[in-house]
Design an enzyme around this catalytic site. Structure first.
Site, PDB file in Angstrom:
ATOM      1  CG  HIS A 143      -4.240  -5.413  -2.905  1.00 27.23           C
ATOM      2  ND1 HIS A 143      -4.669  -6.387  -2.042  1.00 27.23           N
ATOM      3  CD2 HIS A 143      -3.424  -4.599  -2.181  1.00 27.23           C
ATOM      4  CE1 HIS A 143      -4.154  -6.177  -0.846  1.00 27.23           C
ATOM      5  NE2 HIS A 143      -3.391  -5.107  -0.909  1.00 27.23           N
ATOM      6  CD  GLU A 155      -7.248  -9.169  -3.097  1.00 24.79           C
ATOM      7  OE1 GLU A 155      -8.129  -9.819  -2.523  1.00 24.79           O
ATOM      8  OE2 GLU A 155      -6.780  -8.109  -2.631  1.00 24.79           O
TER       9      GLU A 155
END
Length: 318
Positions: A143, A155
């Site tokens: 992410h 992430e």
């Protein structure tokens, strides 16, 4: 093996920035979209963003064209992914679409290819429902934050489906493009950074609703207060430096008055219903004149570029 050949699926706001990030650091990137017009616009957006990076002396002016040359625009999905080592999808947040896409990618990509999703809201296990058992070990959530070419965070999911060696390859890939990776251990909606951001946003909207301060003063309070420290220091370190006993007392005194609703802000809902969506409609919490929109976005990006410069200097101090 080294992950060298990259593909990004979706040439929108996130996809074009992700492709740009890899190209800046020397990777050959295929950028896919089934809309050729969208691809052409994405290339223009990337060029403009690179020119700004050069203007701010973050990259050398002479490298802009070579970075652009490393991005190949593709409208055929098979052609885009057939020889890729790492494929990132940045498509619409719709579970059926992603399930079908991952199923297709499983069939089209070489056995060694690692697949990634830019989602922060959909479950990895659901997205890979129709993927082969062998491929499930090579699928990850990665992410990014917007704008992807400037925000340093990515992430990465670590949900038990992937061997440590494969995860390590991906981590090294992101280190090679100067991204700060966050290992997410639980498959929870919003992952880590978005959940923290939403907690702050809930209180910010609540403060406006109760008339505690004007929008510009609430933003100033965040910028000059908590966010000033957060730019260089995480909250847990801040708590340690301030004293956990002090934080305990503060939390005990204030927490009962902090907004705790599980519903979206009424004020935010009103803004959306009125069509006041922010800069794209000319008004949100602030007003934006049409001739100022591009300049406002450029100023925002310049601030992020300067933060990146400062972040590199801070790394030398830590």
């Amino acid at each position: 093996m080294m992950l060298k050949k990259i593909a990004v699926l979706g040439a929108g706001t996130m996809g074009h920035g992700i492709a740009e990030s890899f190209a800046i650091h020397g990777y050959e990137v295929n950028l896919f979209d089934n809309d050729a017009t969208r691809l052409a616009i994405a290339k223009e957006e990337i060029e403009a963003e690179l020119e700004l990076l050069a203007l701010e002396k973050f990259i050398e002016p002479g490298v802009v064209q070579s970075i652009l040359n490393r991005i190949t625009l593709v409208t055929d999905l098979k052609q885009c992914v057939i020889d890729r080592d790492y494929v990132i999808e940045a498509t619409f947040e719709e579970i059926g679409l992603k399930q079908e896409l991952f199923k297709t990618l499983d069939e089209l990509c070489p056995p060694h290819t690692i697949l990634a999703s830019n989602t922060s809201t959909l479950q990895l296990s659901e997205m890979t429902k129709y993927v082969s058992v062998e491929r499930k070990e090579k699928v990850i959530v990665n992410h990014w934050y917007n704008p992807a070419h400037l925000m340093p965070i990515v992430e990465l999911s670590y949900f038990g489906n992937m061997p440590d060696s494969t995860y390590g390859q991906i981590e090294k890939l992101y280190e090679s493009i100067d991204k700060t990776t966050v290992k997410v251990l639980k498959d929870i909606p919003g992952l880590i950074a978005n959940r923290i951001a939403q907690a702050i946003a809930r209180e910010v909207f609540s403060l406006i609703e109760m008339g505690a301060a004007a929008p510009e003063d609430i933003d100033k309070a965040l910028q000059a207060g908590p966010a000033f420290r957060y730019a260089t220091t995480g909250h847990l370190e801040i708590a340690d430096l301030g004293g956990l006993d002090i934080w305990y007392t503060s939390v005990n005194n204030i927490l009962k008055d902090i907004e705790s609703t599980t519903e979206p802000s009424k004020l935010l809902k009103e803004k959306v219903n009125e069509g006041k969506l922010g800069i794209k409609t000319g008004e949100g919490f602030y007003k934006y004149e049409a001739e100022e929109v591009l300049l406002t976005k450029e100023r925002f990006n310049k601030r992020l570029i300067n933060q990146l410069k400062a972040m590199k200097k801070m790394a030398e101090i830590r």
